[in-house]
Design an enzyme around this catalytic site. Structure first.
Site, PDB file in Angstrom:
ATOM      1  N   LYS A 112       0.871  -1.184   0.000  1.00  7.14           N
ATOM      2  CA  LYS A 112       0.000   0.000   0.000  1.00  7.14           C
ATOM      3  C   LYS A 112       0.906   1.231   0.000  1.00  7.14           C
ATOM      4  CE  LYS A 112      -2.039   2.992   1.959  1.00  7.14           C
ATOM      5  NZ  LYS A 112      -1.891   4.400   1.561  1.00  7.14           N
ATOM      6  N   CYS A 165      13.603  10.208   7.364  1.00  8.26           N
ATOM      7  CA  CYS A 165      13.459   9.811   8.772  1.00  8.26           C
ATOM      8  C   CYS A 165      14.798   9.873   9.493  1.00  8.26           C
ATOM      9  CB  CYS A 165      12.884   8.408   8.847  1.00  8.26           C
ATOM     10  SG  CYS A 165      13.819   7.238   7.874  1.00  8.26           S
ATOM     11  N   GLU A 223       9.641  16.322  15.022  1.00  9.38           N
ATOM     12  CA  GLU A 223      10.138  15.965  13.694  1.00  9.38           C
ATOM     13  C   GLU A 223       9.522  16.931  12.679  1.00  9.38           C
ATOM     14  OE1 GLU A 223       8.765  12.358  11.699  1.00  9.38           O
ATOM     15  OE2 GLU A 223      10.830  11.956  11.101  1.00  9.38           O
TER      16      GLU A 223
HETATM   17  P1  NAD Z   1       2.252   8.538   7.211  1.00 10.05           P
HETATM   18  O1  NAD Z   1       2.307   7.854   8.522  1.00 10.05           O
HETATM   19  O2  NAD Z   1       1.321   9.667   7.057  1.00 10.05           O
HETATM   20  O3  NAD Z   1       1.873   7.515   6.035  1.00 10.05           O
HETATM   21  C1  NAD Z   1       2.643   6.370   5.778  1.00 10.05           C
HETATM   22  C2  NAD Z   1       1.753   5.341   5.117  1.00 10.05           C
HETATM   23  O4  NAD Z   1       0.742   4.947   6.040  1.00 10.05           O
HETATM   24  C3  NAD Z   1       1.018   5.842   3.886  1.00 10.05           C
HETATM   25  O5  NAD Z   1       0.939   4.797   2.938  1.00 10.05           O
HETATM   26  C4  NAD Z   1      -0.347   6.181   4.440  1.00 10.05           C
HETATM   27  O6  NAD Z   1      -1.351   6.165   3.457  1.00 10.05           O
HETATM   28  C5  NAD Z   1      -0.542   5.081   5.454  1.00 10.05           C
HETATM   29  N1  NAD Z   1      -1.486   5.378   6.544  1.00 10.05           N
HETATM   30  C6  NAD Z   1      -1.856   6.582   7.031  1.00 10.05           C
HETATM   31  N2  NAD Z   1      -2.784   6.429   8.013  1.00 10.05           N
HETATM   32  C7  NAD Z   1      -2.990   5.100   8.159  1.00 10.05           C
HETATM   33  C8  NAD Z   1      -3.808   4.308   9.030  1.00 10.05           C
HETATM   34  N3  NAD Z   1      -4.607   4.845   9.932  1.00 10.05           N
HETATM   35  N4  NAD Z   1      -3.741   2.968   8.903  1.00 10.05           N
HETATM   36  C9  NAD Z   1      -2.920   2.390   8.011  1.00 10.05           C
HETATM   37  N5  NAD Z   1      -2.137   3.085   7.152  1.00 10.05           N
HETATM   38  C10 NAD Z   1      -2.159   4.429   7.238  1.00 10.05           C
HETATM   39  O7  NAD Z   1       3.759   8.949   6.904  1.00 10.05           O
HETATM   40  P2  NAD Z   1       4.276   9.762   5.645  1.00 10.05           P
HETATM   41  O8  NAD Z   1       3.866  11.183   5.859  1.00 10.05           O
HETATM   42  O9  NAD Z   1       3.914   9.060   4.383  1.00 10.05           O
HETATM   43  O10 NAD Z   1       5.848   9.601   5.836  1.00 10.05           O
HETATM   44  C11 NAD Z   1       6.586  10.423   6.651  1.00 10.05           C
HETATM   45  C12 NAD Z   1       6.920   9.766   7.967  1.00 10.05           C
HETATM   46  O11 NAD Z   1       7.555   8.520   7.730  1.00 10.05           O
HETATM   47  C13 NAD Z   1       7.894  10.539   8.824  1.00 10.05           C
HETATM   48  O12 NAD Z   1       7.472  10.555  10.163  1.00 10.05           O
HETATM   49  C14 NAD Z   1       9.190   9.768   8.692  1.00 10.05           C
HETATM   50  O13 NAD Z   1      10.096   9.931   9.755  1.00 10.05           O
HETATM   51  C15 NAD Z   1       8.698   8.391   8.555  1.00 10.05           C
HETATM   52  N6  NAD Z   1       9.700   7.545   7.896  1.00 10.05           N
HETATM   53  C16 NAD Z   1      10.372   6.634   8.658  1.00 10.05           C
HETATM   54  C17 NAD Z   1      11.327   5.829   8.085  1.00 10.05           C
HETATM   55  C18 NAD Z   1      12.060   4.819   8.900  1.00 10.05           C
HETATM   56  O14 NAD Z   1      12.591   3.909   8.308  1.00 10.05           O
HETATM   57  N7  NAD Z   1      12.086   4.925  10.213  1.00 10.05           N
HETATM   58  C19 NAD Z   1      11.589   5.935   6.728  1.00 10.05           C
HETATM   59  C20 NAD Z   1      10.886   6.865   5.966  1.00 10.05           C
HETATM   60  C21 NAD Z   1       9.924   7.658   6.579  1.00 10.05           C
END
Ligand code: NAD
Length: 509
Positions: A202, A311, A412
């Protein structure tokens, strides 16, 4: 061009030379999900728009999948998993060869995939090409790992033979963010498939396009229909339905910490296995005895690369007070040289943010920093160049005079903003570095190896580099302490996330 070693994600080697122009087609393309090997619309026919943040133009539409589509995808993945002659029953080496074919196809399609990613999320084309190359290398790594997943024989006290089997979990849900769309997908899809699972990927709503192409290329590589399915759609409906689905045995997620917490709640219904890669507020700790010039030359990219949407962004610079003034001067000078520009230009080092909304959120943080009394040293707004006026650009921004309790030092920001904080002793550096609920990444700069190692051991972070920004390696474990996550991706560690261990005792008496 940013040299590969100084980038915060190491899986960005420079890709092959581009052969096709990065042109924006006039009519948006209609992307479709991949379920059971078929390209399909959402069950209710709804779609959403995919926008190029460098121009504000719609480049594609994608199906707005929801719970019904997730049900369809889980059913397809279950059929593929249970097929007695299917993926899970293939010899591990045969699965590995199919994954190697997929790696080769990714490489072959570098121009196309990098162009898609660059237009979709505003990523500089050179970085996008490096990421596609990196994704291919991840598939290559797990192609080789597929037949190296093995158990143990254990000397138990009863007379007999005790052995463990490593088995796939079954259907896994893989939910990925928009900041490194194809690369994050590869970190999950490759080990999951190598271990014999079938998957539903997804992608984030901002960035669905390369995930769909990945599933198409997987079919072309001979990976059977239903083994890799892609459902596009909002996190709150499609993502939540996947995380909560009773037919899914494991969910792997990368994204925000708050979303990760929600996923844990949703996954509890059938006690799914859960692995999480979440947010960070990582420190760059600079001792006065470090090579300050090297630090200043390389470190801007540890926070401004990918427009700070990383991240692992080292978004707090903790500097020993006696070197503070010099570090601010050198870092500011290096930051001013970072090339912000059109993502399609190969000279660009920093493109746009993923969206205007995200850009505005980061601008709010800059206002918060000013209101909190931090000193703005560089940046703080949009670029002056009128050619960039139509895109979601934001200049690399440096704040000095920050204290660790300010919001810009605690939260963040996920944008090109760094806070400089002075410290007096090694103990204080560690106390400040660890005073965060996060614990993902971190870098330490010192010529004193004892001091660097003491600091590395004291830092509550999963991935640390010394005298380098390079903390992520395909072959080595990646993941966070504390609220930065659960589990370790990459390397052979990732295979633990996608296998069950079965213990078998055979009575030999
Ligand atoms: P997000 O949490 O908004 O979304 C990530 C994914 O989760 C998307 O596909 C989104 O559609 C889905 N999602 C959102 N709400 C959901 C729910 N209730 N249930 C299931 N899925 C859901 O994050 P983002 O804005 O896409 O990415 C940025 C964040 O990701 C930052 O906080 C960053 O630090 C983190 N990140 C972490 C790593 C790591 O490896 N630790 C790597 C990249 C990004």
């Amino acid at each position: 061009m940013i040299p590969a070693p100084i980038r915060s994600l190491p899986t960005h080697p420079k890709g092959p030379e581009m052969t096709t122009p990065i042109a924006e087609s006039s009519a948006p393309t209609a992307a479709r999900m991949i379920i059971g090997g078929e390209a399909v619309e959402a069950a209710d026919g709804q779609t959403f728009e995919v926008v190029n943040p460098a121009t504000g133009r719609v480049i594609a539409t994608a199906p707005q999948g929801g719970p019904v589509d997730v049900d369809r995808a889980v059913a397809a993945a279950q059929r593929a998993f249970e097929d007695r002659k299917g993926w899970a029953s293939w010899a591990a080496g045969k699965r590995g060869r199919a994954l190697a074919k997929l790696a080769a196809l990714i490489k072959e399609h570098t121009d196309e995939l990098a162009g898609l990613e660059s237009r979709n999320v505003g990523k500089p084309i050179s970085g996008a090409r490096g990421e596609v190359t990196g994704a291919g290398l991840v598939f290559d790594y797990y192609a080789g790992a597929a037949n190296k997943i093995f158990g143990q024989t254990i000397p138990v006290s009863k007379p007999g033979l005790d052995l463990t089997l490593r088995e796939p979990i079954g259907v896994v849900g893989l939910i990925v963010p928009w900041n490194f769309p194809l690369l994050m997908a590869s970190w999950k899809v490759a080990p999951a498939l190598a271990a014999g699972n079938t998957a539903i990927l997804k992608p984030a709503s901002y960035s669905p396009l390369t995930a769909i192409r990945l599933a198409e290329l997987a079919l072309e590589a001979g990976i059977p229909a239903g083994v890799l399915n892609v459902v596009t759609g909002p996190g709150g409906s499609a993502g939540a339905a996947l995380a909560g689905h009773l037919g899914v045995g494991k969910v792997a997620f990368t994204g925000e910490t708050t979303t990760g917490q929600e996923i844990m709640r949703l996954a509890s219904g059938n006690v799914k296995k859960v692995s999480l890669e979440l947010g960070g507020k990582s420190p760059n700790i600079v001792f006065a005895d470090a090579d300050l010039e090297k630090f200043a030359r390389e470190s801007p990219y540890s926070v401004f690369d990918n427009t700070g949407q990383d991240c692992c962004a080292r978004s707090r610079i903790l500097v020993e007070r006696s070197a503070h003034e010099r570090v601010v001067e050198l870092f500011a000078e290096a930051t001013r040289k970072v090339v912000v520009g059109d993502p399609a230009d190969t000279a660009t080092e920093v493109g746009t943010m993923v969206s205007f909304k995200q850009r505005d959120r980061v601008k709010d943080y800059i206002e918060i920093g000013l209101a909190e009394g931090a000193t703005l040293v560089v940046g703080g707004g949009e670029p002056q160049d009128p050619a960039l006026a139509g895109g979601a650009y934001l200049m690399p921004t440096v704040f000095d005079g920050v204290s660790n309790d300010m919001r810009i030092a605690r939260e963040e920001i996920f944008g090109p903003v760094v806070s400089i904080i002075a410290f007096d002793t090694e103990e204080e550096a560690l106390r400040l570095a660890n005073a965060t609920p996060y614990g993902l990444s971190g870098s330490i700069w010192s010529r004193d190896i004892g001091k660097a190692l003491r600091t590395a051991r004291g830092l509550q972070s999963g991935v640390i580099s010394v005298n380098s920004n390079s903390s992520v390696h395909t072959e080595a474990p990646f993941g966070g302490y504390k609220m930065s996550g659960i589990g370790r991706e990459l390397g052979m560690s990732a295979l633990d996330l996608y296998t069950e261990v079965k213990n078998v005792f055979i009575d030999l008496s």
